[in-house]
Design a protein around this motif. Structure first.
Motif, short mmCIF file in Angstrom:
data_model
loop_
_atom_site.label_atom_id
_atom_site.label_comp_id
_atom_site.label_asym_id
_atom_site.label_seq_id
_atom_site.Cartn_x
_atom_site.Cartn_y
_atom_site.Cartn_z
N PRO A 13 46.03 46.05 48.12
CA PRO A 13 45.59 47.40 47.72
C PRO A 13 44.37 47.90 48.49
CG PRO A 13 46.17 46.12 45.79
CD PRO A 13 46.27 45.18 46.96
N ALA A 14 43.39 47.03 48.76
CA ALA A 14 42.18 47.48 49.47
C ALA A 14 42.51 47.84 50.92
CB ALA A 14 41.09 46.40 49.43
N GLY A 15 43.19 46.93 51.62
CA GLY A 15 43.49 47.15 53.03
C GLY A 15 44.40 48.35 53.25
N PHE A 34 47.03 43.53 59.50
CA PHE A 34 47.67 42.21 59.58
C PHE A 34 47.67 41.57 58.20
CE2 PHE A 34 45.91 42.11 64.10
CZ PHE A 34 47.15 42.23 64.72
N ASP A 35 48.76 40.94 57.83
CA ASP A 35 48.78 40.19 56.56
C ASP A 35 49.51 38.87 56.74
OD1 ASP A 35 48.23 41.17 53.39
OD2 ASP A 35 49.39 39.33 53.71
N ARG A 36 48.93 37.84 56.16
CA ARG A 36 49.52 36.50 56.34
C ARG A 36 50.82 36.33 55.56
NH1 ARG A 36 45.21 33.02 52.73
NH2 ARG A 36 45.70 34.01 50.76
N CYS A 46 48.89 38.21 39.73
CA CYS A 46 48.30 39.34 39.03
C CYS A 46 49.02 39.57 37.71
CB CYS A 46 48.47 40.58 39.92
SG CYS A 46 47.61 42.03 39.33
N GLY A 47 48.29 40.06 36.70
CA GLY A 47 48.91 40.49 35.45
C GLY A 47 49.63 41.81 35.61
N GLU A 48 49.34 42.51 36.70
CA GLU A 48 50.01 43.76 37.10
C GLU A 48 49.66 44.96 36.22
OE1 GLU A 48 54.01 42.47 39.22
OE2 GLU A 48 53.93 41.56 37.23
N GLY A 49 48.57 44.83 35.44
CA GLY A 49 48.14 45.96 34.61
C GLY A 49 47.30 46.93 35.43
N LEU A 50 47.54 48.23 35.22
CA LEU A 50 46.77 49.25 35.95
C LEU A 50 46.64 50.49 35.09
CD1 LEU A 50 45.49 50.01 38.75
CD2 LEU A 50 47.68 51.08 39.31
N GLY A 284 37.08 45.60 48.87
CA GLY A 284 38.04 45.09 47.88
C GLY A 284 37.57 43.78 47.27
N GLU A 285 38.53 42.98 46.84
CA GLU A 285 38.18 41.75 46.16
C GLU A 285 37.44 40.77 47.07
OE1 GLU A 285 41.05 38.86 44.66
OE2 GLU A 285 40.73 39.77 42.71
N ALA A 286 37.64 40.90 48.38
CA ALA A 286 36.90 40.05 49.33
C ALA A 286 35.40 40.31 49.21
CB ALA A 286 37.38 40.33 50.76
C1 LIG Z 1 46.15 35.76 37.59
C2 LIG Z 1 45.56 37.08 37.97
C3 LIG Z 1 45.83 38.18 37.19
C4 LIG Z 1 45.31 39.44 37.55
N1 LIG Z 1 45.64 40.52 36.79
C5 LIG Z 1 45.21 41.75 37.15
C6 LIG Z 1 45.64 42.89 36.42
O1 LIG Z 1 46.45 42.82 35.50
N2 LIG Z 1 45.17 44.10 36.83
C7 LIG Z 1 44.30 44.24 37.88
O2 LIG Z 1 43.86 45.37 38.16
N3 LIG Z 1 43.90 43.16 38.58
C8 LIG Z 1 44.34 41.92 38.27
N4 LIG Z 1 43.99 40.84 39.02
C9 LIG Z 1 43.13 41.05 40.21
C10 LIG Z 1 43.91 41.75 41.33
O3 LIG Z 1 45.11 41.06 41.56
C11 LIG Z 1 43.06 41.80 42.60
O4 LIG Z 1 41.75 42.19 42.28
C12 LIG Z 1 43.61 42.77 43.64
O5 LIG Z 1 44.88 42.39 44.09
C13 LIG Z 1 42.65 42.85 44.81
O6 LIG Z 1 43.17 43.62 45.85
P1 LIG Z 1 42.73 43.33 47.36
O7 LIG Z 1 43.53 44.23 48.22
O8 LIG Z 1 41.27 43.36 47.45
O9 LIG Z 1 43.16 41.81 47.62
P2 LIG Z 1 44.61 41.15 47.55
O10 LIG Z 1 45.52 41.90 46.67
O11 LIG Z 1 44.37 39.72 47.27
O12 LIG Z 1 45.14 41.32 49.04
C14 LIG Z 1 44.60 40.55 50.07
C15 LIG Z 1 45.64 40.42 51.16
O13 LIG Z 1 45.03 39.75 52.27
C16 LIG Z 1 45.95 38.85 52.82
N5 LIG Z 1 45.17 37.81 53.52
C17 LIG Z 1 44.27 36.95 52.99
N6 LIG Z 1 43.73 36.19 53.97
C18 LIG Z 1 44.32 36.57 55.12
C19 LIG Z 1 44.19 36.13 56.48
N7 LIG Z 1 43.32 35.18 56.82
N8 LIG Z 1 44.97 36.72 57.41
C20 LIG Z 1 45.84 37.69 57.07
N9 LIG Z 1 46.00 38.15 55.81
C21 LIG Z 1 45.25 37.60 54.86
C22 LIG Z 1 46.72 38.31 51.60
O14 LIG Z 1 47.97 37.80 52.00
C23 LIG Z 1 46.82 39.56 50.73
O15 LIG Z 1 48.02 40.26 50.94
C24 LIG Z 1 44.48 39.57 38.69
C25 LIG Z 1 44.19 38.44 39.48
C26 LIG Z 1 44.73 37.20 39.13
C27 LIG Z 1 44.43 36.01 39.99
#
Ligand SMILES: Cc1cc2nc3c(=O)[nH]c(=O)nc-3n(C[C@H](O)[C@H](O)[C@H](O)COP(=O)(O)OP(=O)(O)OC[C@H]3O[C@@H](n4cnc5c(N)ncnc54)[C@H](O)[C@@H]3O)c2cc1C
Length: 401
Positions: A13-15, A34-36, A46-50, A284-286
């Protein structure tokens, strides 16, 4: 060797939101995500709630990415009593969704691609190219082959687990005690009311965190726990998950049909002050952009990614992608989200000091609106007043006032 204006590592979602925003601001820029993962959005962790309010940022979410429309949340005290927050009856009148992230994440990436960004999955980025204090690109493995790509700006949106961002010299590492560990089953046979998500508190099932049932319709639900990490093998998330299923057995048909087992970690604080360096930005979460009380990170990642996209497009427009050129991201994110999330973190720090009895008492003292306000980092004074009425909790009120 490939060269781009922007490389985004991680198409979650962040990227994806960052890429889309950059393309909206300046369609002439070249943006590579790029995504791994071999398939975006898979595996789901994820719990998938939004909350529905996220559509203010994404635009309307397509029906195919939504499993279930939700009116609000029921929050259960350790003794089983619950408080129901029906968000459709509150200001704004909007509820939420339990998504299908396997579809949702691909849709978000596709929205960026439609605006001109490029995406390449099955590409693990192993290294940042660091030259004289600048991040100049990335090295990695695409479908088994080594790749090197350069860019004016590298955006790190790799989620909570990756350590890639640390190579930039920024403090992306989240303190171990500020990360919750989670286990979740996608199960059939849930009997919980499907109009609400269900959040259960209690030190016996989820110390510091909570257990949850997020209905996906037809008795299918994401059922999980998020807990404070512990070296004690009897205090793992999996052990608590089983305790939770036992304690709330009335919510399940007893057949234990588990279709998917998911796990992961969620940062619940340690918000980064500095998220940029020369040619590099983390979002994002990073960057720990997650709600520290309920662990919701999808909307935070989207907002963070969009703000990052604005800043990166602006910096490229001025041809200044130095730390200075990207530095507006820090105050911007803190103003839009960080200060709220810091308030939520303070609340979490207070909540984690509560005994189960305190939590039971709190359910009597709070209104459904209070619950929603607290989860947004608002009206901390209301909670402080409640705490001041209890001599044993008075000292915690000071943290909030
Ligand atoms: C069990 C669980 C339940 C959750 N439930 C909820 C919920 O119900 N509602 C909610 O809002 N949030 C929930 N979250 C949190 C939510 O899933 C994350 O906060 C959200 O997905 C963060 O988005 P992001 O884009 O920052 O990171 P991510 O969604 O983690 O995306 C990061 C991407 O980077 C890629 N990546 C990582 N390292 C590399 C690399 N070295 N090279 C290339 N690609 C790479 C990964 O493959 C991934 O696709 C939950 C988390 C967990 C663990």
């Amino acid at each position: 060797m490939d060269e781009f204006d922007v490389i985004i590592v991680g198409a979650g979602p962040a990227g994806a939101s960052c890429a889309r925003q950059i393309m909206e601001k300046n369609p002439s820029l070249s943006v590579m995500m790029f995504d791994r993962r071999e398939e975006l959005g898979v595996p789901v962790r994820c719990g998938e709630g939004l909350e529905q309010a996220a559509e203010d940022y994404t635009g309307p979410i397509p029906k195919r990415a939504i499993c279930k429309y939700i009116k609000g949340a029921r929050v259960y005290a350790p003794d089983g009593r619950f408080l129901e927050a029906d968000m459709t009856k509150m200001a704004g009148g909007r509820g939420g969704y339990v998504l299908d992230r396997k579809v949702f994440d691909k849709w978000l990436a596709f929205e960026a691609v439609k605006k001109g960004a490029t995406v390449q999955c099955d590409t693990l980025i192993t290294d940042l190219i660091v030259e004289n204090g600048w991040i100049r690109g990335v090295r990695g493995i695409n479908m088994g082959k080594e790749i090197v790509a350069r860019a004016k700006v590298v955006v790190c949106s790799t989620g909570a687990e990756s350590r890639l961002g640390m190579q930039s010299g920024l403090k992306t590492f989240c303190k171990a005690q500020l990360v919750d560990t989670c286990v979740e089953y996608e199960m059939t046979g849930s009997l919980a009311d499907e109009e609400f998500i269900h959040l259960m508190l209690g030190s016996d099932i989820a110390p510091r965190g909570y257990a949850w049932i997020f209905p996906k319709g037809d008795g299918i639900a994401n059922v999980g726990v998020g807990v404070i990490p512990s070296p004690d093998p009897m205090k793992t998330a999996l052990i608590y998950q089983e305790k939770f299923l036992k304690k709330y057995a009335q919510f399940f048909d007893g057949k234990r049909n588990i279709m998917e087992i998911k796990g992961g970690i969620v940062p619940v604080g340690d918000l980064m002050k500095d998220m940029v360096t020369n040619g590099f930005l983390v979002c994002g979460e990073a960057a720990h952009h997650v709600n520290p009380i309920h662990g919701g990170g999808i909307k935070e990642a989207i907002v963070s990614g969009q703000l990052a996209g604005d800043v990166v497009a602006g910096a490229l427009g001025k041809n200044d992608f130095s730390k200075q050129g990207l530095s507006s991201f820090n105050p911007l994110w803190w103003e839009v989200r960080g200060n709220h999330l810091r308030n939520v973190e303070k609340l979490r720090e207070v909540f984690e000091k509560f005994s189960d009895k305190d939590l039971n008492d709190l359910v009597d003292a709070l209104t459904p609106e209070d619950l929603i306000d607290f989860s947004r980092g608002q009206k901390l004074g209301t909670l402080a007043k409640i705490l001041l009425r209890k001599p044993s909790l008075m000292f915690l009120a000071k943290k909030l006032l």
